[in-house]
Design a protein around this motif. Structure first.
Motif, mmCIF file in Angstrom:
data_model
loop_
_atom_site.group_PDB
_atom_site.id
_atom_site.type_symbol
_atom_site.label_atom_id
_atom_site.label_comp_id
_atom_site.label_asym_id
_atom_site.label_seq_id
_atom_site.Cartn_x
_atom_site.Cartn_y
_atom_site.Cartn_z
ATOM 1 N N GLY A 1 0.839 -1.187 0.000
ATOM 2 C CA GLY A 1 0.000 0.000 0.000
ATOM 3 C C GLY A 1 0.873 1.234 0.000
ATOM 4 N N GLY A 2 0.387 2.297 -0.576
ATOM 5 C CA GLY A 2 1.146 3.541 -0.569
ATOM 6 C C GLY A 2 0.563 4.534 -1.542
ATOM 7 N N LYS A 3 1.189 5.694 -1.581
ATOM 8 C CA LYS A 3 0.709 6.742 -2.481
ATOM 9 C C LYS A 3 1.593 6.782 -3.724
ATOM 10 N N SER B 1 -3.785 -6.952 -9.068
ATOM 11 C CA SER B 1 -5.030 -6.203 -8.890
ATOM 12 C C SER B 1 -4.735 -4.920 -8.118
ATOM 13 N N ILE B 2 -5.666 -3.986 -8.213
ATOM 14 C CA ILE B 2 -5.496 -2.704 -7.516
ATOM 15 C C ILE B 2 -6.783 -2.410 -6.749
ATOM 16 N N ASP B 3 -6.628 -1.970 -5.512
ATOM 17 C CA ASP B 3 -7.768 -1.589 -4.672
ATOM 18 C C ASP B 3 -7.638 -0.129 -4.271
ATOM 19 N N MET B 4 -8.711 0.609 -4.444
ATOM 20 C CA MET B 4 -8.695 1.980 -3.921
ATOM 21 C C MET B 4 -9.975 2.208 -3.140
ATOM 22 N N ASP B 5 -9.844 2.724 -1.926
ATOM 23 C CA ASP B 5 -10.995 2.944 -1.063
ATOM 24 C C ASP B 5 -11.877 1.700 -0.998
ATOM 25 N N ALA C 1 -3.212 3.635 -3.011
ATOM 26 C CA ALA C 1 -3.782 2.362 -3.472
ATOM 27 C C ALA C 1 -3.139 1.179 -2.772
ATOM 28 N N ASP C 2 -3.880 0.076 -2.746
ATOM 29 C CA ASP C 2 -3.325 -1.213 -2.345
ATOM 30 C C ASP C 2 -3.101 -1.989 -3.632
#
Ligand SMILES: Nc1nc2c(ncn2[C@@H]2O[C@H](COP(=O)(O)OP(=O)(O)OP(=O)(O)O)[C@@H](O)[C@H]2O)c(=O)[nH]1
Length: 670
Positions: free
Chosen positions: A490-492, A517-521, A534-535
């Protein structure tokens, strides 16, 4: 002007570093009133209030290493970020791990809970008595080594009583997506990244200038489409990363707890439960803070340990909120949080004695965290600040006290590099919700306050420019196990963009991976762009190659990995001069490493940048200088002129920030 994540092409003028210490001398030369104010503050400091020191000498607990249960909520991206993360969190942190009810799209978050309609509460919580200069804050019974202690112990080769970990407080930032699991740096991982590789003298020359980088067309197109789509989805609102800073007990968690409730993100039921629990524990005044400080340790000690992150909406922004711990022991955690922020709320205790304790210079060793947090925030690139003066209810909402606090703090903020036009000032009372979402209702305050509420101040912040046209850089703030298999970080994203399937490189170590894959919120998304937090689930890489402070980067335009660097620094408040050979803890973005000052290269004229003295024997408070630093293990860094977010540096020693600055040259590249 944007806060962070500037596009290389912009003509952003970094006030501090390019015209930096103009302030230092300008106010003396050009503004006698300001100079007078500074002298007044110095006189005030001379009359020192011993509280901060008393607190500092208390024994401490390194609670940041403790881990919080992960679970789906964590997977949804609401876990604590930045430092000591799994270790549970501050009040804010606690809330953060219990996902907010809905996403910008209006869909419920995975694992999110149902939230009732927020209704205004009467003032049900007792207000902390903060009227005496003699006892503005309490002593903490810390009985374990703090993150700083671990770093210091590592530097001196000693182990701490609780078992020093190879990467100090960074170790504790690892979190788990599916179950409680502490992902450690194994010997292999350390070997792959910590052994000093042979420096390659030609590496710098072979490296193509970053300005030559052009994103591949499908990524550029995806970014354009995503901006249009996401902007429409969020009703034209922009994303803002906001960090809440301030001395311990300034009222950060209380204010944010109440604010989140008033904005409908914390239910009435949850508020009542926190109130009941706090009352039962004899800590009624912490009820709002308990909405966020959910860890038992944080509740019993009444302090925030970890940086937590949560999400809320204002009329103009989708805010990713980072609540930083105020206590001096947890400043490394605060740095990791602030490194991801575009703007900051600086909470300042306005009560008599409270402000002075937080602003006390501490006999030249950093003193209150009001100073340290403000200086660090600026050195990490935060330009936009709202100073929220809390606890004015303890002095009958005195306008005079508000102006007095502002008058003392403003010159300091100017010398720290903040532009006056970028700093907002406002009063607020967390426990009663005064001036949080609208004008105050308390006559003693509304009679003179005509300025913005906390929400209006947040809305006045400008979102950061998205540096999508730059090579990918994502400093890792968090490492955790995937739900099924694999590992996620995770990070910006400080620059560039990521799509599912994108090939990346992880430095230090140079291990390749691809984005699964990407997770946001809490939602799966096909793309993350610069400015997003994002994760990212990775394929083809082992968790031992990942750690907080490593950087996910573009394989053909990788981040620099340096074992030695030169930095242009400003020396902060410290009693002993900096000499060659001093051991320091080096902080750059989310990374932290033991280091040593190898050489004092020169002292500079802060206005012109000219060398006023070559090879000085010592550096003292307020001097601008160039120093050469070596780090125990190579770090991912960039020249400030190449990549600002990865080119800012802070040096700490003995639990205090002793210098902040920018990286001007890199050596021992690997
Ligand atoms: N009278 C008064 N008390 C306040 C106000 N804001 C916070 N407090 C009290 O101050 C104490 C500390 O508040 P917190 O919100 O925990 O402070 P904090 O800054 O989050 O502390 P850390 O997270 O540990 O750094 C609690 O007892 C709060 O009730 C205020 O505006 N007025």
């Amino acid at each position: 002007m944007a806060g962070k994540g500037y596009n290389y092409a912009d003509d952003y003028e970094d006030h501090w570093y390019e015209h930096d210490d103009d302030y230092d001398e300008d106010y003396e030369e050009d503004d006698p009133e300001l100079a007078e104010a500074v002298r007044a503050v110095e006189a005030q400091k001379a009359a020192a209030i011993p509280t901060a020191k008393a607190k500092g000498s208390a024994s401490r607990s390194g609670g940041a290493a403790a881990q919080k249960a992960g679970g789906k909520g964590a997977a949804a991206g609401n876990s604590v970020r930045g430092a000591g993360l799994d270790a549970g969190a501050s009040a804010l942190a606690h809330y953060l791990c219990d996902p907010p009810p809905t996403l910008p799209s209006g869909k419920p978050q995975r694992g999110g809970r149902k939230v009732e309609q927020a209704i205004p509460l009467p003032q049900t919580f007792p207000i902390a008595p903060q009227t005496s200069a003699a006892a503005p804050t309490k002593l903490f019974n810390f009985d374990q080594p703090s993150p700083d202690d671990r770093v210091l112990a590592a530097q001196s080769g000693k182990s701490t009583s609780s078992g020093a970990q190879t990467r100090g407080s960074q170790q504790s930032r690892t979190r788990n997506m599916s179950d409680r699991h502490e992902s450690r740096w194994t010997d292999d991982a350390v070997a792959s990244t910590s052994g000093r590789p042979e420096p390659d003298p030609q590496l710098q020359e072979r490296r193509r200038p970053l300005s030559e980088y052009r994103p591949v067309s499908d990524l550029a197109r995806a970014c354009e489409e995503a901006s249009a789509e996401q902007d429409a989805q969020v009703g034209g609102k922009s994303r803002l990363h906001l960090v809440v800073l301030g001395h311990v007990d300034a009222g950060k968690s209380t204010l944010m707890g109440r604010l989140l409730h008033e904005l409908g993100h914390i239910s009435q039921k949850t508020v009542h439960k926190a109130q009941r629990d706090a009352m039962a524990a004899g800590k009624g005044s912490f009820a709002w803070a308990w909405l966020l400080d959910e860890r038992a340790e944080e509740r019993s000690r009444g302090v925030t340990v970890d940086v937590a992150s949560t999400f809320f909406e204002t009329p103009k922004h989708l805010v990713r909120l980072l609540d930083a711990p105020g206590h001096r022991d947890f400043v490394p955690n605060m740095i990791a949080g602030a490194a991801q922020a575009d703007a900051a709320l600086l909470l300042v205790d306005g009560s008599v004695g409270g402000f002075e304790a937080g602003f006390d210079a501490g006999g030249g060793m950093g003193g209150g965290q009001t100073r340290e947090h403000a200086q660090l925030a600026r050195s990490l690139g935060i330009e936009q600040l709202a100073v929220v003066i809390s606890k004015l209810d303890t002095c009958a909402f005195s306008q005079e006290r508000f102006e007095q606090v502002k008058g003392a703090l403003l010159p300091f903020l100017r010398t720290s590099g903040f532009r006056e036009s970028q700093v907002q000032w406002l009063p607020a009372v967390g426990p009663t919700g005064q001036n949080l979402t609208g004008p105050p209702t308390e006559p003693a305050l509304s009679s003179w306050w005509r300025g913005p509420s906390v929400v209006a101040a947040i809305d006045a912040f400008r979102p950061a420019a998205r540096a999508v046209g730059r090579p990918l850089r994502m400093p890792i703030a968090d490492v955790f196990k995937g739900l099924r298999s694999g590992v996620a970080v995770g990070g910006k994203l400080e620059g560039g963009a990521l799509k599912v399937g994108t090939k990346v490189l992880i430095h230090p170590g140079g291990k390749p991976a691809s984005v699964r894959s990407i997770d946001m919120d809490g939602q799966a998304v096909p793309l993350a762009r610069a400015g997003d937090t994002a994760d990212v689930m990775l394929a083809g890489i082992d968790s031992t190659a990942l750690a907080v402070g490593a950087v996910v980067c573009h394989p053909d335009w990788p981040v620099q990995v340096a074992g030695r660097l030169e930095a242009r620094i400003v020396v902060l408040d410290l009693p002993l001069p900096i000499l060659k050979g001093r051991q320091v803890s080096v902080h750059v973005h989310t990374a932290q490493e033991s280091g040593q000052i190898l050489r004092l290269v020169s002292v500079l004229n802060p206005k012109t940048g000219e060398v006023t003295k070559a090879r000085p024997r010592a550096l003292t408070k307020g001097q601008t200088a160039v120093v050469e630093i070596s780090v125990a293990r190579p770090m991912c860094v960039e020249l400030y002129t190449d990549y600002r977010a990865l080119g800012r540096i802070a040096l700490r020693d003995g639990g205090h920030t002793i210098a902040v600055g920018i990286i001007v040259s890199l050596h021992d590249l690997s």
